[in-house]
Design an enzyme around this catalytic site. Structure first.
Site, PDB file in Angstrom:
ATOM      1  N   GLU A  78       0.675  -1.632  -0.211  1.00  0.00           N
ATOM      2  CA  GLU A  78       0.372   0.362   0.273  1.00  0.00           C
ATOM      3  C   GLU A  78       0.659   1.561  -0.037  1.00  0.00           C
ATOM      4  O   GLU A  78       1.604   1.359   0.967  1.00  0.00           O
ATOM      5  CB  GLU A  78      -0.652  -0.280   1.299  1.00  0.00           C
ATOM      6  CG  GLU A  78      -2.100   0.921   0.841  1.00  0.00           C
ATOM      7  CD  GLU A  78      -1.715   2.222   1.454  1.00  0.00           C
ATOM      8  OE1 GLU A  78      -1.648   2.659   0.865  1.00  0.00           O
ATOM      9  OE2 GLU A  78      -1.922   1.996   2.841  1.00  0.00           O
ATOM     10  N   CYS A 101      -2.041   9.497   2.813  1.00  0.00           N
ATOM     11  CA  CYS A 101      -2.039   8.721   1.440  1.00  0.00           C
ATOM     12  C   CYS A 101      -2.635   8.668   0.762  1.00  0.00           C
ATOM     13  O   CYS A 101      -2.818   9.189  -0.680  1.00  0.00           O
ATOM     14  CB  CYS A 101      -1.104   7.367   2.302  1.00  0.00           C
ATOM     15  SG  CYS A 101      -2.583   5.945   2.210  1.00  0.00           S
TER      16      CYS A 101
END
Length: 476
Positions: free
Chosen positions: A249, A283
């Site tokens: 990720e 993020c």
């Protein structure tokens, strides 16, 4: 009191005892909070051996028993959220309310994985001959190595730990050395909940040294990493050289499309609040704002007003809505983004500079009309900087949103179902949020495409990286 920092290996908490240690600081004040011990080579070997030994028994433990431990950790997380959250604020910087909320939300991840672990099903495949039985089994992959970042230290760690444990795997986790208290707290909760020794191990050290050693070990069968794109690519290549399963990720550069038929003021207020959450160190933070021309003036008036209203200060201080950046280097990085945009003709509408001389504070910043080749339009800022540009037609906005090699999250606001369908079909991203921010729940997959990674955490997909498929075909 700030958390007593330690390793956690084979059911034991191990402090300095002659190990190399590093200082942990408060990013708001520069004050030293504690000393974090680094794992020696012998510590890493012990963690690997403990995880391997524990896997032989943990893989056969009932999903109900695994679930009971996870639910207990969820209960303890809720009970101690204020204490754990305060320490997250001290070493990571985010406002106290955000830190406590992070811990509370993670209790849901424990509960969900506890239940979903009972539903890891195989299947029976109808045979071609009457005396053949064909079974497809899903079994835990083995020992996992996980590496988690500093921006959401509790959340990112618990996602990986809960998935591995619910699947029947054991795990060695290297958390963030700059904000370690949350991961140590997680280890204490699992220890108190009765997790057998060796199922969870926590180590610290020089990141590349620890990751290279663990990934190269034949004991480790799966690697999970959350962090930057460059580091993720390095770890993926290393894991690939050893044929290890990976979940990555990685970073993004999330586009926002605001159409002129949206609820403009609502969209602007929501996006401003989300943009400056955790000082933009998220993020999935919205970073490239594409605003349709007819909505431009209304959106920018409300968005800049909300941005100016953000109260910056120490996360522990009452009323703070945005804390410091986690590292001094992030302050310099924000200044570089602003300077580059200014040199390319963009206007700095809000902020654009460091705040004060103590701590790592940078003002909430809104950059207007940077060209597409500006750094802020090409690289993820990972900070409190938003770039706003106008667009005419929806296809133009979608094309510009898709112009980068990232594909983690995206956002759009529109009152038209036709436009919403065009956006969800056209945007290249692992997650598309329309008219709200709905991602991140434990029952939903969380992950990106292209340079933003591979695999998902959350949802039933979360177990894909922790299970292997075994075919059993038997003839009587």
């Amino acid at each position: 009191m700030y958390e007593t920092l330690s390793l956690y290996i084979d059911g034991e908490f191990l402090e300095g005892e002659g190990r190399v240690e590093q200082d942990v600081f408060d990013p708001a004040t520069g004050e030293r909070l504690g000393r974090l011990p680094h794992a020696s080579r012998a510590d890493l070997d012990r963690a690997l051996a403990a995880a391997q030994r524990a896997f032989e028994s943990w893989r056969t433990v009932s999903p109900m028993e695994r679930g009971a431990i996870l639910r207990k950790v969820g209960e303890l997380s809720r009970a101690r959220a204020k204490e754990i959250g305060r320490n997250i604020t001290l070493d990571q910087g985010k406002p106290l309310a955000e830190a406590v909320g992070e811990v509370m939300r993670c209790a849901d991840h424990c509960d969900w994985h506890a239940e979903e672990g009972r539903r890891i099903y195989g299947r029976v495949v109808p045979p071609r001959l009457p005396n053949v039985r064909q079974l497809v089994l899903r079994e835990p992959i083995g020992v996992c190595a996980a590496f988690t970042p500093w921006n959401f230290p509790y959340n990112q760690a618990i996602r990986k730990i809960a998935a591995a444990i619910a699947a029947g795997c054991t795990i060695i986790l290297k958390g963030p050395e700059d904000s370690p208290s949350a991961v140590v707290a997680i280890a204490r909760l699992f220890h108190e909940a009765g997790l057998p020794p060796g199922v969870l191990n926590v180590v610290w050290g020089v990141p590349h040294e620890v990751s290279e050693y663990l990934i190269a070990s034949p004991i480790v069968r799966k690697v999970s990493f959350t962090g930057s794109v460059p580091v993720g690519k390095q770890l993926a290549a290393l894991a690939g050289s050893h044929m290890k399963r990976i979940t990555m990720e990685l970073g993004g550069h999330s586009p926002v499309i605001v159409c002129d038929d949206a609820e403009i003021e609502r969209a602007a207020a929501m996006l401003a609040a989300f943009k400056f959450t955790n000082a933009g160190q998220v993020c999935v933070s919205p970073t490239r704002f594409f605003i349709q021309e007819k909505a431009w003036d209304r959106f920018m008036a409300r968005f800049t007003e909300a941005s100016r209203g953000v109260k910056v200060g120490a996360g522990i201080a009452p009323g703070t809505t945005m804390g410091p950046l986690a590292h001094a280097r992030r302050v310099s990085a924000m200044a570089d983004f602003v300077q580059d945009a200014r040199e390319r003709g963009a206007r700095i509408e809000v902020g654009g500079e460091r705040i004060g001389d103590t701590g790592h504070f940078f003002a909430p910043t809104v950059i207007v009309a940077p060209p597409d080749d500006a750094r802020i339009m090409q690289s993820e800022p990972f900070g409190p900087v938003a770039a706003c540009v106008p667009f005419k037609e929806l296809d133009e906005a979608i094309g510009r949103a898709n112009s980068l090699p990232y594909g983690l999250s995206s956002y759009a606001f529109t009152g038209s179902s036709k436009r919403a369908l065009r956006i969800q079909n056209g945007i290249e991203a692992g997650m598309v949020n329309i008219n709200h921010f709905g991602q991140g729940l434990p029952e939903l997959p969380f992950g990106g495409i292209q340079d933003s990674g591979m695999g998902s955490e959350g949802g039933t997909e979360t177990f894909d990286g922790y299970l292997v498929t075994k075919l059993v075909t038997q003839m009587d």
